[in-house]
Scaffold this active site. Structure first.
Site, PDB file in Angstrom:
ATOM      1  N   GLU A 209      -7.363   2.054 -12.892  1.00 47.40           N
ATOM      2  CA  GLU A 209      -6.751   3.200 -12.204  1.00 47.40           C
ATOM      3  C   GLU A 209      -5.488   3.668 -12.919  1.00 47.40           C
TER       4      GLU A 209
ATOM      5  N   GLU B  14     -25.517  14.231  -1.397  1.00 44.83           N
ATOM      6  CA  GLU B  14     -26.952  14.398  -1.106  1.00 44.83           C
ATOM      7  C   GLU B  14     -27.822  13.642  -2.114  1.00 44.83           C
TER       8      GLU B  14
ATOM      9  N   TYR C 232      -9.299  -3.283 -10.767  1.00 43.52           N
ATOM     10  CA  TYR C 232      -8.985  -2.009 -10.129  1.00 43.52           C
ATOM     11  C   TYR C 232      -7.706  -1.385 -10.737  1.00 43.52           C
TER      12      TYR C 232
ATOM     13  N   LYS D 164      -0.476   5.428  -5.941  1.00 44.00           N
ATOM     14  CA  LYS D 164      -1.605   5.463  -6.887  1.00 44.00           C
ATOM     15  C   LYS D 164      -2.475   6.700  -6.669  1.00 44.00           C
TER      16      LYS D 164
ATOM     17  N   CYS E 135      -1.780   1.801  -2.829  1.00 42.22           N
ATOM     18  CA  CYS E 135      -2.736   2.893  -2.548  1.00 42.22           C
ATOM     19  C   CYS E 135      -2.103   4.282  -2.590  1.00 42.22           C
TER      20      CYS E 135
ATOM     21  N   CYS F  28       0.825  -1.211   0.000  1.00 41.48           N
ATOM     22  CA  CYS F  28       0.000   0.000   0.000  1.00 41.48           C
ATOM     23  C   CYS F  28       0.861   1.263   0.000  1.00 41.48           C
TER      24      CYS F  28
ATOM     25  N   HIS G  87     -26.578  20.602   0.868  1.00 36.75           N
ATOM     26  CA  HIS G  87     -26.653  21.158  -0.475  1.00 36.75           C
ATOM     27  C   HIS G  87     -25.652  22.293  -0.644  1.00 36.75           C
TER      28      HIS G  87
HETATM   29  P1  FAD Z   1       1.382  -6.212   1.878  1.00 33.67           P
HETATM   30  O1  FAD Z   1       1.073  -4.798   2.129  1.00 33.67           O
HETATM   31  O2  FAD Z   1       1.600  -6.616   0.463  1.00 33.67           O
HETATM   32  O3  FAD Z   1       2.674  -6.553   2.759  1.00 33.67           O
HETATM   33  C1  FAD Z   1       3.323  -7.783   2.702  1.00 33.67           C
HETATM   34  C2  FAD Z   1       4.800  -7.559   2.949  1.00 33.67           C
HETATM   35  O4  FAD Z   1       5.421  -8.822   3.198  1.00 33.67           O
HETATM   36  C3  FAD Z   1       5.521  -6.970   1.738  1.00 33.67           C
HETATM   37  O5  FAD Z   1       6.404  -5.959   2.148  1.00 33.67           O
HETATM   38  C4  FAD Z   1       6.293  -8.158   1.176  1.00 33.67           C
HETATM   39  O6  FAD Z   1       7.429  -7.765   0.450  1.00 33.67           O
HETATM   40  C5  FAD Z   1       6.630  -8.889   2.457  1.00 33.67           C
HETATM   41  N1  FAD Z   1       6.942 -10.315   2.269  1.00 33.67           N
HETATM   42  C6  FAD Z   1       6.411 -11.178   1.388  1.00 33.67           C
HETATM   43  N2  FAD Z   1       6.917 -12.415   1.578  1.00 33.67           N
HETATM   44  C7  FAD Z   1       7.791 -12.312   2.621  1.00 33.67           C
HETATM   45  C8  FAD Z   1       8.594 -13.246   3.311  1.00 33.67           C
HETATM   46  N3  FAD Z   1       8.599 -14.530   2.987  1.00 33.67           N
HETATM   47  N4  FAD Z   1       9.375 -12.785   4.307  1.00 33.67           N
HETATM   48  C9  FAD Z   1       9.383 -11.484   4.674  1.00 33.67           C
HETATM   49  N5  FAD Z   1       8.620 -10.570   4.061  1.00 33.67           N
HETATM   50  C10 FAD Z   1       7.816 -10.980   3.053  1.00 33.67           C
HETATM   51  N6  FAD Z   1      -6.042  -1.078  -1.141  1.00 33.67           N
HETATM   52  C11 FAD Z   1      -6.871  -0.127  -0.687  1.00 33.67           C
HETATM   53  O7  FAD Z   1      -7.496  -0.317   0.352  1.00 33.67           O
HETATM   54  N7  FAD Z   1      -7.012   1.071  -1.341  1.00 33.67           N
HETATM   55  C12 FAD Z   1      -6.350   1.352  -2.470  1.00 33.67           C
HETATM   56  O8  FAD Z   1      -6.508   2.423  -3.033  1.00 33.67           O
HETATM   57  C13 FAD Z   1      -5.463   0.371  -2.975  1.00 33.67           C
HETATM   58  N8  FAD Z   1      -4.755   0.626  -4.091  1.00 33.67           N
HETATM   59  C14 FAD Z   1      -3.875  -0.307  -4.543  1.00 33.67           C
HETATM   60  C15 FAD Z   1      -3.162  -0.021  -5.686  1.00 33.67           C
HETATM   61  C16 FAD Z   1      -2.270  -0.939  -6.190  1.00 33.67           C
HETATM   62  C17 FAD Z   1      -1.483  -0.608  -7.425  1.00 33.67           C
HETATM   63  C18 FAD Z   1      -2.083  -2.177  -5.513  1.00 33.67           C
HETATM   64  C19 FAD Z   1      -1.091  -3.182  -6.028  1.00 33.67           C
HETATM   65  C20 FAD Z   1      -2.799  -2.484  -4.369  1.00 33.67           C
HETATM   66  C21 FAD Z   1      -3.719  -1.540  -3.883  1.00 33.67           C
HETATM   67  N9  FAD Z   1      -4.474  -1.796  -2.747  1.00 33.67           N
HETATM   68  C22 FAD Z   1      -5.336  -0.851  -2.278  1.00 33.67           C
HETATM   69  C23 FAD Z   1      -4.388  -3.085  -2.034  1.00 33.67           C
HETATM   70  C24 FAD Z   1      -3.478  -2.982  -0.789  1.00 33.67           C
HETATM   71  O9  FAD Z   1      -2.220  -2.478  -1.154  1.00 33.67           O
HETATM   72  C25 FAD Z   1      -3.341  -4.349  -0.158  1.00 33.67           C
HETATM   73  O10 FAD Z   1      -4.617  -4.872   0.103  1.00 33.67           O
HETATM   74  C26 FAD Z   1      -2.546  -4.310   1.148  1.00 33.67           C
HETATM   75  O11 FAD Z   1      -1.276  -3.766   0.960  1.00 33.67           O
HETATM   76  C27 FAD Z   1      -2.438  -5.711   1.719  1.00 33.67           C
HETATM   77  O12 FAD Z   1      -1.699  -5.683   2.923  1.00 33.67           O
HETATM   78  P2  FAD Z   1      -0.946  -6.993   3.429  1.00 33.67           P
HETATM   79  O13 FAD Z   1      -0.421  -6.655   4.779  1.00 33.67           O
HETATM   80  O14 FAD Z   1      -1.785  -8.175   3.269  1.00 33.67           O
HETATM   81  O15 FAD Z   1       0.276  -7.196   2.417  1.00 33.67           O
HETATM   82  P1  NDP Z   2      -8.051  -8.008 -10.444  1.00 32.43           P
HETATM   83  O1  NDP Z   2      -8.107  -9.447 -10.102  1.00 32.43           O
HETATM   84  O2  NDP Z   2      -9.006  -7.076  -9.833  1.00 32.43           O
HETATM   85  O3  NDP Z   2      -8.186  -7.852 -12.038  1.00 32.43           O
HETATM   86  C1  NDP Z   2      -7.399  -8.580 -12.928  1.00 32.43           C
HETATM   87  C2  NDP Z   2      -7.814  -8.279 -14.358  1.00 32.43           C
HETATM   88  O4  NDP Z   2      -6.905  -8.903 -15.255  1.00 32.43           O
HETATM   89  C3  NDP Z   2      -9.189  -8.793 -14.703  1.00 32.43           C
HETATM   90  O5  NDP Z   2      -9.796  -7.866 -15.577  1.00 32.43           O
HETATM   91  C4  NDP Z   2      -8.886 -10.119 -15.422  1.00 32.43           C
HETATM   92  O6  NDP Z   2      -9.855 -10.478 -16.350  1.00 32.43           O
HETATM   93  C5  NDP Z   2      -7.614  -9.763 -16.147  1.00 32.43           C
HETATM   94  N1  NDP Z   2      -6.766 -10.907 -16.452  1.00 32.43           N
HETATM   95  C6  NDP Z   2      -6.406 -11.898 -15.616  1.00 32.43           C
HETATM   96  N2  NDP Z   2      -5.569 -12.748 -16.234  1.00 32.43           N
HETATM   97  C7  NDP Z   2      -5.404 -12.281 -17.489  1.00 32.43           C
HETATM   98  C8  NDP Z   2      -4.644 -12.720 -18.605  1.00 32.43           C
HETATM   99  N3  NDP Z   2      -3.895 -13.810 -18.535  1.00 32.43           N
HETATM  100  N4  NDP Z   2      -4.689 -11.998 -19.745  1.00 32.43           N
HETATM  101  C9  NDP Z   2      -5.456 -10.894 -19.810  1.00 32.43           C
HETATM  102  N5  NDP Z   2      -6.193 -10.411 -18.777  1.00 32.43           N
HETATM  103  C10 NDP Z   2      -6.159 -11.107 -17.642  1.00 32.43           C
HETATM  104  O7  NDP Z   2      -6.563  -7.613 -10.156  1.00 32.43           O
HETATM  105  P2  NDP Z   2      -5.827  -6.230 -10.026  1.00 32.43           P
HETATM  106  O8  NDP Z   2      -4.437  -6.579 -10.372  1.00 32.43           O
HETATM  107  O9  NDP Z   2      -6.495  -5.141 -10.795  1.00 32.43           O
HETATM  108  O10 NDP Z   2      -5.975  -5.876  -8.467  1.00 32.43           O
HETATM  109  C11 NDP Z   2      -5.632  -6.812  -7.443  1.00 32.43           C
HETATM  110  C12 NDP Z   2      -6.291  -6.445  -6.134  1.00 32.43           C
HETATM  111  O11 NDP Z   2      -5.678  -5.307  -5.572  1.00 32.43           O
HETATM  112  C13 NDP Z   2      -7.758  -6.085  -6.259  1.00 32.43           C
HETATM  113  O12 NDP Z   2      -8.584  -7.213  -6.148  1.00 32.43           O
HETATM  114  C14 NDP Z   2      -7.984  -5.109  -5.139  1.00 32.43           C
HETATM  115  O13 NDP Z   2      -8.497  -5.759  -4.015  1.00 32.43           O
HETATM  116  C15 NDP Z   2      -6.621  -4.535  -4.851  1.00 32.43           C
HETATM  117  N6  NDP Z   2      -6.630  -3.134  -5.291  1.00 32.43           N
HETATM  118  C16 NDP Z   2      -7.450  -2.226  -4.679  1.00 32.43           C
HETATM  119  C17 NDP Z   2      -7.531  -0.931  -5.142  1.00 32.43           C
HETATM  120  C18 NDP Z   2      -8.452   0.056  -4.499  1.00 32.43           C
HETATM  121  O14 NDP Z   2      -8.919  -0.184  -3.406  1.00 32.43           O
HETATM  122  N7  NDP Z   2      -8.727   1.187  -5.133  1.00 32.43           N
HETATM  123  C19 NDP Z   2      -6.748  -0.488  -6.273  1.00 32.43           C
HETATM  124  C20 NDP Z   2      -5.930  -1.505  -6.838  1.00 32.43           C
HETATM  125  C21 NDP Z   2      -5.881  -2.774  -6.355  1.00 32.43           C
HETATM  126  P3  NDP Z   2     -11.026 -11.540 -16.033  1.00 32.43           P
HETATM  127  O15 NDP Z   2     -12.123 -10.741 -15.399  1.00 32.43           O
HETATM  128  O16 NDP Z   2     -11.354 -12.072 -17.374  1.00 32.43           O
HETATM  129  O17 NDP Z   2     -10.460 -12.581 -15.112  1.00 32.43           O
END
Ligand code: FAD
Ligand code: NDP
Length: 519
Positions: free
Chosen positions: A229, A497, A225, A90, A87, A82, A492
């Site tokens: 985004e 609203e 997502y 982004k 997050c 995140c 408003h």
């Molecule tokens: P993470 O935050 O992924 O933390 C896991 C950590 O463990 C990482 O640092 C990883 O490197 C480390 N790790 C992995 N394996 C090992 C190991 N074996 N030993 C030691 N360390 C290890 N969520 C929202 O709510 N709002 C958003 O707007 C949003 N936007 C997102 C945008 C993007 C591009 C992405 C990719 C995700 C977004 N998310 C968003 C999702 C959010 O980032 C995740 O849901 C959240 O970070 C999950 O937290 P976590 O603690 O499960 O894992």
């Molecule tokens: P998602 O699982 O949400 O979406 C993956 C997309 O890739 C789908 O449209 C899927 O299509 C497509 N896809 C999967 N495999 C292939 C392939 N082989 N070739 C072409 N297209 C493919 O994953 P994201 O990576 O977008 O996000 C992961 C998670 O991170 C989300 O579920 C969300 O929880 C979290 N996140 C949250 C955000 C927020 O809160 N604003 C922002 C960003 C991420 P199909 O539907 O056909 O499977």
């Protein structure tokens, strides 16, 4: 005071003391363990759990390690996805894109901006600003861990057995840590498709926020997502962006809303290649990327040349490095199944956040679950994480936020005859002066049809969607009904609203478009 009262107070006290002692024996480190808790993964869920555990008197170590991305070698500091590649960067890039639009709107509002037609983004400056913020968060996180006496170990964790974790440092040395309780919070990383050139030439969200050069014309593969985004902010920053969609937009979301989000992006000149999958990526002679693809319905093949190809096709849980077999923890695909107490099949090993199977992958979900878990382990709490009615926002150019059930899921659960859907298009007041398109500003409430009509889902497309939905999410969790919603006096002029003005049901067939600007 009667003898009976004194006796009863004494026995209550003894009871409490005994249960606290037995509780402490169960939860705090046996003298043979180094720690009460070892957390593997220093992201949203892991850190929340670790800090809470220390606050409850536990001795805690957190392991965090980032494996660099395969081609560009991008890596980052403590804090997880995140903060570093999710997050936070982004939202900052989304904001940068909105500000670009804002400059033009400002002119319509009477700001004199010299050379507005020449305004363009400075990618390097943007990346630098974003990365500076991230580095400051990394630093504050490390200080916070030190102050709170959480031991941070920058090492890759794996299991030796159910109570022993091996920490492998960057220089290859290893350290063995024993713990009474172990929490797995390793999250996930982006997937790459299994096609020629995918890893060699493509990047993912792990690279985009620190990319050293401007992305240029970008193909974003995936319509979840991340795909929407990233394509949204890239276009807002002035780079051509195309979204390749394999099947549907925003799987799991209300499909009417998902398609409105996509239509609003198409209106902003972000093309969608529907029913299309990539076949290969090659480098052209001039260093650009030739992507060959195929339409899955017509089998028609096509190709185009891009500067950047960004895979946004979902994320893979990081179970492989954990050597879970050594501890006997079972997996389901690349995720870990847990019960309602976030317990894995091994009693002292728990999992939270993105790594658990079948739950929303969102930062606040990971944080909340991590904290509640710590309180159950170390302070005798019993509250379970409630994964229902979690609000979420897609930060697409025109944002989409929702809480609760989609229309299709409500119908599937309760039957079409038992569901009432209220909806309406609306016109944000501030859109009029700069003549912004109001075509896709839309709200919808999905409710029970009978009685006071309990609200099952709320959906909003428009500006500042997350800010709008957060309060409504609390209302939905408190049992909001349509009767209460429509009896709530609006603020408003706001867009929030609009939920209090929902007068038209889908069943009525009446036109949900508003007649005037602010009636
Ligand atoms: P993470 O935050 O992924 O933390 C896991 C950590 O463990 C990482 O640092 C990883 O490197 C480390 N790790 C992995 N394996 C090992 C190991 N074996 N030993 C030691 N360390 C290890 N969520 C929202 O709510 N709002 C958003 O707007 C949003 N936007 C997102 C945008 C993007 C591009 C992405 C990719 C995700 C977004 N998310 C968003 C999702 C959010 O980032 C995740 O849901 C959240 O970070 C999950 O937290 P976590 O603690 O499960 O894992
Ligand atoms: P998602 O699982 O949400 O979406 C993956 C997309 O890739 C789908 O449209 C899927 O299509 C497509 N896809 C999967 N495999 C292939 C392939 N082989 N070739 C072409 N297209 C493919 O994953 P994201 O990576 O977008 O996000 C992961 C998670 O991170 C989300 O579920 C969300 O929880 C979290 N996140 C949250 C955000 C927020 O809160 N604003 C922002 C960003 C991420 P199909 O539907 O056909 O499977």
């Amino acid at each position: 005071m009667s003898i009976l009262t004194i006796w009863s107070r004494r026995s209550t006290l003894t009871l409490i003391r005994n249960s606290v002692e037995s509780y402490s024996r169960r939860c705090f480190a046996h003298k043979n363990y180094d720690y009460d808790l070892v957390v593997i993964g220093g992201g949203s869920g892991g850190l929340a759990c670790a800090k809470d555990a220390v606050a409850n008197g536990a001795k805690v170590a957190v392991l965090d390690y980032v494996v660099p991305t395969p081609t560009l070698g991008t890596k980052w500091g403590i804090g997880g996805t995140c903060v570093n590649v999710g997050c936070i960067p982004k939202k900052l890039m989304h904001q940068a894109a909105l500000l670009g639009e804002g400059i033009h709107e400002a002119v319509a509002y009477g700001w004199k901006v010299e050379g507005v037609e020449k305004v363009k983004p400075d990618w390097s400056k943007l990346v630098q600003s974003v990365q500076n913020h991230i580095k400051s968060v990394n630093w504050v996180t490390r200080v916070d861990l030190r102050d709170k006496k959480v031991e941070y170990i920058n090492a890759l964790g794996s299991f030796k057995d159910a109570n022993t974790v091996i920490a492998r440092m960057k220089n290859g040395t290893e350290r063995e840590l024993t713990a009474k309780n172990i929490v797995i919070a390793v999250g996930g990383r982006p997937r790459y498709p299994d096609i020629p050139g995918a890893v060699e030439y493509g990047i993912t969200s792990d690279d985009i926020f620190s990319l050293s050069h401007a992305p240029g014309k970008t193909l974003v593969v995936g319509a979840g997502y991340i795909g929407l985004e990233c394509a949204g902010f890239l276009k807002g920053l002035g780079y051509e962006a195309t979204v390749m969609v394999r099947s549907i937009i925003l799987r799991g979301f209300d499909q009417q809303m998902a398609n409105i989000v996509a239509d609003a992006m198409v209106e902003r000149n972000i093309p969608f290649l529907r029913n299309t999958v990539p076949k290969s990526v090659e480098k052209t002679e001039d260093g650009r990327l030739l992507v060959k693809y195929v339409n899955t319905e017509t089998n028609e093949e096509g190709s185009d040349v891009y500067d950047t190809v960004l895979w946004a096709i979902g994320r893979k849980g990081l179970v492989d490095d954990l050597k879970l077999n050594n501890a006997g923890v079972v997996t389901k695909g690349d995720k870990i199944p847990v019960n309602e107490k976030e317990e894995t099949n091994v009693p002292n090993i728990y999992a939270v956040g993105d790594i658990i199977h079948g739950k929303p992958e969102l930062t606040p979900v990971a944080i909340h679950a991590g904290r509640l878990l710590s309180r159950r382990i170390f302070s005798g709490a019993t509250q379970l994480m409630d994964y229902d009615n979690v609000a979420t926002t897609v930060f697409s150019p025109l944002e989409y936020s929702s809480v609760g059930l989609s229309e299709e899921n409500a119908i599937a659960k309760y039957g079409e005859d038992n569901i009432e859907v209220y909806h309406g298009y609306y016109k944000p007041t501030e859109y009029f002066v700069p003549q912004k398109s109001v075509r896709y500003c839309y709200v919808k409430a999905v409710a029970e049809r009978s009685g006071d009509q309990k609200v099952l889902g709320l959906h909003y497309i428009g500006p500042v969607a997350g800010e709008v939905m957060q309060g409504f999410a609390a209302a939905v969790k408190s049992g909001l009904t349509i009767k209460i919603l429509l009896n709530t006096v609006g603020i408003h002029p706001t867009t929030a609203e609009e939920f209090t003005r929902l007068a038209i049901t889908k069943r009525s067939g009446l036109d949900p478009t508003p007649a005037s600007c602010c009636s």
